[in-house]
Design a protein around this motif. Structure first.
Motif, PDB file in Angstrom:
ATOM      1  N   ARG A  19      -5.525   1.376  -8.369  1.00  0.00           N
ATOM      2  CA  ARG A  19      -5.219   2.469  -7.635  1.00  0.00           C
ATOM      3  C   ARG A  19      -6.587   3.672  -7.389  1.00  0.00           C
ATOM      4  O   ARG A  19      -7.419   3.592  -8.367  1.00  0.00           O
ATOM      5  CB  ARG A  19      -4.625   3.023  -9.563  1.00  0.00           C
ATOM      6  CG  ARG A  19      -2.606   2.746  -9.420  1.00  0.00           C
ATOM      7  CD  ARG A  19      -2.201   3.363 -10.777  1.00  0.00           C
ATOM      8  NE  ARG A  19      -1.052   2.819 -10.278  1.00  0.00           N
ATOM      9  CZ  ARG A  19      -0.581   1.978 -11.675  1.00  0.00           C
ATOM     10  NH1 ARG A  19      -1.651   1.697 -12.215  1.00  0.00           N
ATOM     11  NH2 ARG A  19       0.335   1.128 -11.646  1.00  0.00           N
TER      12      ARG A  19
ATOM     13  N   GLN B 205      -2.693   7.459  -4.171  1.00  0.00           N
ATOM     14  CA  GLN B 205      -2.659   5.872  -4.215  1.00  0.00           C
ATOM     15  C   GLN B 205      -3.080   4.842  -4.626  1.00  0.00           C
ATOM     16  O   GLN B 205      -3.995   4.483  -5.552  1.00  0.00           O
ATOM     17  CB  GLN B 205      -3.741   6.161  -2.825  1.00  0.00           C
ATOM     18  CG  GLN B 205      -3.085   7.722  -1.572  1.00  0.00           C
ATOM     19  CD  GLN B 205      -1.419   8.003  -1.122  1.00  0.00           C
ATOM     20  OE1 GLN B 205      -1.356   6.910  -1.092  1.00  0.00           O
ATOM     21  NE2 GLN B 205      -1.090   9.428  -0.299  1.00  0.00           N
TER      22      GLN B 205
ATOM     23  N   CYS C 234       0.635  -1.236   0.111  1.00  0.00           N
ATOM     24  CA  CYS C 234      -0.415   0.115  -0.174  1.00  0.00           C
ATOM     25  C   CYS C 234       0.848   1.008   0.181  1.00  0.00           C
ATOM     26  O   CYS C 234       2.052   1.310   0.627  1.00  0.00           O
ATOM     27  CB  CYS C 234      -0.571   0.343   1.245  1.00  0.00           C
ATOM     28  SG  CYS C 234      -2.179   1.610   1.799  1.00  0.00           S
ATOM     29  N   SER C 235       0.053   2.417  -1.263  1.00  0.00           N
ATOM     30  CA  SER C 235       1.438   3.600  -0.579  1.00  0.00           C
ATOM     31  C   SER C 235       0.626   4.539   0.444  1.00  0.00           C
ATOM     32  O   SER C 235       1.771   5.272   0.045  1.00  0.00           O
ATOM     33  CB  SER C 235       0.863   4.501  -2.377  1.00  0.00           C
ATOM     34  OG  SER C 235      -0.848   5.039  -2.210  1.00  0.00           O
ATOM     35  N   ILE C 236      -0.079   4.217   0.681  1.00  0.00           N
ATOM     36  CA  ILE C 236      -0.165   5.046   2.064  1.00  0.00           C
ATOM     37  C   ILE C 236       0.391   4.578   3.600  1.00  0.00           C
ATOM     38  O   ILE C 236       0.334   2.830   3.757  1.00  0.00           O
ATOM     39  CB  ILE C 236      -1.762   4.382   2.627  1.00  0.00           C
ATOM     40  CG1 ILE C 236      -2.344   5.313   1.494  1.00  0.00           C
ATOM     41  CG2 ILE C 236      -2.109   5.956   3.881  1.00  0.00           C
ATOM     42  CD1 ILE C 236      -3.921   5.188   2.031  1.00  0.00           C
TER      43      ILE C 236
END
Length: 156
Positions: A95, A100, A7-9
Motif C-alpha cells: 500500500r 493506491q 493493482c488499484s490503478i
C-alpha cells in the motif's frame, strides 16, 4: 519483471521492481506509454501474501548423475540433494501513501532480500510502538460522576 496479481490503478499492465544504488526499492507500474513510479519512501505498508520454496529440477538431475558416476549409489542421492539450486517465489501486497496498492509475485533474490528486510522492519516498528488509544480501557473522570442520581420528589 515481477508478475502483477492486482493493482488499484486502472489499466496497469505490469509491475517492475528494481533497486536503487542505496538498496532502496523502486516500483514502476506501466500503463500504455506512461507509468506510475513509486520510491521506497512512498510505501505505507507491506504485507506478505504467499511464499513458495523449491529446488530446480535440472540442477538436481545433473548433480545426481555426476554424483552417481563418481561415487556410486550414495553419491546419486547426495548429488541430487546438493545439485538443485534453491529458489523462492513470494507474493506481496504493498500500500502506498497516496492510497493506491499493488499485489505482485517476485522471483529475483536481491529484490526478495530487500522486501523481507522491509517486512521485518515493519514488524519491529509495530511491536515497538505504544498501544493505541482504542485498545486502552476508558478512564472515567473523577470530576464528574459516571451517572447522576435520580431526582427526588417524583419530578422527571
Amino acid at each position: 519483471m515481477a508478475r502483477l496479481i492486482d493493482c488499484s490503478i486502472p489499466k496497469v499492465i505490469g509491475c517492475e521492481i528494481s533497486l536503487s544504488w542505496g538498496g532502496k526499492l523502486r516500483i514502476k507500474l506501466p500503463y500504455g506509454w506512461k507509468s506510475h513510479a513509486y520510491e521506497h519512501a512512498d510505501i505505507a505498508e507491506i504485507l506478505p501474501i504467499d511464499e513458495e520454496k523449491y529446488r530446480s529440477a535440472g540442477g538436481a538431475a545433473i548433480g545426481a548423475i555426476v554424483g552417481g558416476v563418481l561415487t556410486g549409489g550414495i553419491g546419486f542421492l547426495a548429488g541430487a540433494a546438493i545439485g538443485g539450486r534453491r529458489r523462492r517465489n513470494s507474493s506481496y501486497l504493498i500500500r502506498f501513501t497516496d492510497g493506491q496498492f499493488v499485489a505482485f509475485e517476485e522471483k529475483k533474490k536481491p529484490n526478495l532480500i530487500v522486501l523481507d528486510h522491509m517486512l521485518e522492519t515493519e514488524k519491529v516498528r509495530v511491536m515497538a510502538s505504544p498501544p493505541s488509544q482504542k485498545n486502552k480501557p476508558e478512564q472515567v473522570s473523577s470530576a464528574q460522576p459516571p451517572c447522576s442520581p435520580a431526582p427526588k420528589g417524583g419530578d422527571l
